[in-house]
Design an enzyme around this catalytic site. Sequence first.
Site, mmCIF file in Angstrom:
data_model
loop_
_atom_site.group_PDB
_atom_site.id
_atom_site.type_symbol
_atom_site.label_atom_id
_atom_site.label_comp_id
_atom_site.label_asym_id
_atom_site.label_seq_id
_atom_site.Cartn_x
_atom_site.Cartn_y
_atom_site.Cartn_z
ATOM 1 C CB THR A 136 -7.101 -10.459 2.248
ATOM 2 O OG1 THR A 136 -6.108 -10.150 1.259
ATOM 3 C CG2 THR A 136 -6.725 -11.793 2.857
ATOM 4 C CE1 TYR A 139 -3.594 -10.231 6.258
ATOM 5 C CE2 TYR A 139 -3.312 -10.287 3.868
ATOM 6 C CZ TYR A 139 -3.972 -9.814 4.983
ATOM 7 O OH TYR A 139 -5.018 -8.923 4.831
ATOM 8 C CG PHE A 180 9.101 -3.575 -4.853
ATOM 9 C CD1 PHE A 180 10.437 -3.346 -4.519
ATOM 10 C CD2 PHE A 180 8.121 -3.125 -3.983
ATOM 11 C CE1 PHE A 180 10.775 -2.685 -3.337
ATOM 12 C CE2 PHE A 180 8.455 -2.472 -2.803
ATOM 13 C CZ PHE A 180 9.786 -2.245 -2.480
ATOM 14 N NE ARG A 215 -1.029 -6.485 -6.327
ATOM 15 C CZ ARG A 215 -0.287 -7.256 -7.112
ATOM 16 N NH1 ARG A 215 -0.595 -7.388 -8.403
ATOM 17 N NH2 ARG A 215 0.747 -7.912 -6.631
ATOM 18 N N GLY A 219 6.539 -12.834 -3.551
ATOM 19 C CA GLY A 219 5.123 -13.084 -3.246
ATOM 20 C C GLY A 219 4.141 -12.187 -3.967
HETATM 21 N N1 UFG Z 1 4.892 -1.567 -4.924
HETATM 22 C C1 UFG Z 1 6.014 -0.924 -5.388
HETATM 23 N N2 UFG Z 1 6.653 -0.068 -4.545
HETATM 24 C C2 UFG Z 1 6.234 0.176 -3.275
HETATM 25 C C3 UFG Z 1 5.072 -0.485 -2.810
HETATM 26 C C4 UFG Z 1 4.435 -1.355 -3.658
HETATM 27 O O1 UFG Z 1 6.438 -1.115 -6.524
HETATM 28 O O2 UFG Z 1 6.874 0.964 -2.558
HETATM 29 C C5 UFG Z 1 4.176 -2.472 -5.825
HETATM 30 C C6 UFG Z 1 4.080 -3.871 -5.260
HETATM 31 O O3 UFG Z 1 5.208 -4.616 -5.606
HETATM 32 C C7 UFG Z 1 2.775 -4.353 -5.943
HETATM 33 C C8 UFG Z 1 1.927 -3.092 -6.063
HETATM 34 O O4 UFG Z 1 2.846 -2.006 -5.945
HETATM 35 O O5 UFG Z 1 3.073 -4.820 -7.216
HETATM 36 C C9 UFG Z 1 0.884 -2.962 -4.974
HETATM 37 O O6 UFG Z 1 1.529 -3.176 -3.725
HETATM 38 P P1 UFG Z 1 0.819 -2.881 -2.323
HETATM 39 O O7 UFG Z 1 1.812 -3.244 -1.261
HETATM 40 O O8 UFG Z 1 0.265 -1.509 -2.321
HETATM 41 O O9 UFG Z 1 -0.408 -3.873 -2.296
HETATM 42 P P2 UFG Z 1 -0.440 -5.468 -2.449
HETATM 43 O O10 UFG Z 1 -1.145 -5.742 -3.729
HETATM 44 O O11 UFG Z 1 0.864 -6.102 -2.250
HETATM 45 O O12 UFG Z 1 -1.267 -5.841 -1.151
HETATM 46 C C10 UFG Z 1 -2.647 -5.980 -1.135
HETATM 47 C C11 UFG Z 1 -3.131 -5.740 0.275
HETATM 48 C C12 UFG Z 1 -2.591 -6.808 1.195
HETATM 49 C C13 UFG Z 1 -2.945 -8.171 0.637
HETATM 50 C C14 UFG Z 1 -2.450 -8.310 -0.770
HETATM 51 C C15 UFG Z 1 -2.901 -9.611 -1.370
HETATM 52 O O13 UFG Z 1 -2.699 -4.468 0.731
HETATM 53 O O14 UFG Z 1 -3.164 -6.660 2.474
HETATM 54 O O15 UFG Z 1 -2.964 -7.268 -1.581
HETATM 55 O O16 UFG Z 1 -2.014 -10.048 -2.327
HETATM 56 F F1 UFG Z 1 -2.389 -9.145 1.369
#
Ligand code: UFG
Length: 324
Positions: free
Chosen positions: A116, A140, A207, A220, A283
């Site tokens: 990851t 994680y 968020f 992202r 985070g």
């Molecule tokens: N977000 C929202 N609302 C939501 C869900 C997400 O605003 O309901 C935002 C989050 O704050 C973030 C972005 O959308 O800024 C992407 O969030 P995700 O949860 O879809 O994905 P992440 O980037 O947090 O997670 C990914 C992988 C994880 C890994 C992480 C590493 O899914 O497994 O990257 O930082 F750990």
Amino acid sequence: MKILICGGAGYIGSHMVKMLSEAGYDVVVFDNLSTGHREAVKWGTLVVGDLLNKSDLKALFEQHDFAGVMHFSARSLVGESIVEPAIYYENNVVGTYNLLEQMRHSGVDRFIFSSTAAIYGNPENTPIDEAHPKQPINPYGHSKLMVETMLNDYARAYGINSVSLRYFNAAGADPSAQIGESHDPETHLIPNILRSLLLEGIQLKVFGDDYDTPDGTCVRDYIHINDLCQAHLKAFDYLGSHKGAMAFNLGNGTGFSVMEIINAVTEVTSKVVDYSVEARRPGDPAVLIADSQRAVKDLNWIAEYTDIEKVIETAWRWHCQQSY
Ligand code: UFG
């Protein structure tokens, strides 16, 4: 050729099982169904068992002659890992250790590991390449980096050759809409947006809109699930002629903000997304974008889904078929 898919009932694993089966591989899925779904295993043979149970593993490897293993089983929620780190070290580290030991014992030496972007921690530069410092900021990420460390040692000492694939944001669904992304609880952005359109009374939470990004929301790198799985196929072939423990980033190389994803969903679905801006989620780094040039060059891999709307369209098609 028979391949073991640990975690083949989950989101990424089930897409891998479909792709391998269609490519002519004989697939065995090993899954404890704690977060995966029995109904997602539509191809291959499902064996229900637990990586923490060594006798399950022993029986599995005695029954089958595997050419290699792809390992998708893991707990993967950053927030949960901070509150319950023991679950992460047990499932992700001890579980993988048990699997590697069984492989060693059975003489299976090809291993593909789901790693990851979380192993990099807060990015010091963007895009992130594989040489970026590895400083996870949550259990994680630590658990995944520990396994990568183990894999280096297992390659050197025991000849278990491996490729760790460091995923950025896996997204979308198989275009057939037979399988898709379903977590409980769902924390990922695209499914949460789509669910808010399909479920009564659910509003999307954004968020944070005060990040240092063009529109203030997090950026992202979304990679389509089938592009991700293609890279696994290529990595498996690569291990046929390369020894050692290798690692590759997997992303599209393009960043999209939360607001850009919301707007793209509206383009695809013709529906307006109702959202509220909430506090930052602890985070979350502001920007995570992959440099995947190493995978392009060494694995001869190329992402086919470079259009975010096409990625979302596949997810939407699958979500529309669910009985929410
Ligand atoms: N977000 C929202 N609302 C939501 C869900 C997400 O605003 O309901 C935002 C989050 O704050 C973030 C972005 O959308 O800024 C992407 O969030 P995700 O949860 O879809 O994905 P992440 O980037 O947090 O997670 C990914 C992988 C994880 C890994 C992480 C590493 O899914 O497994 O990257 O930082 F750990």
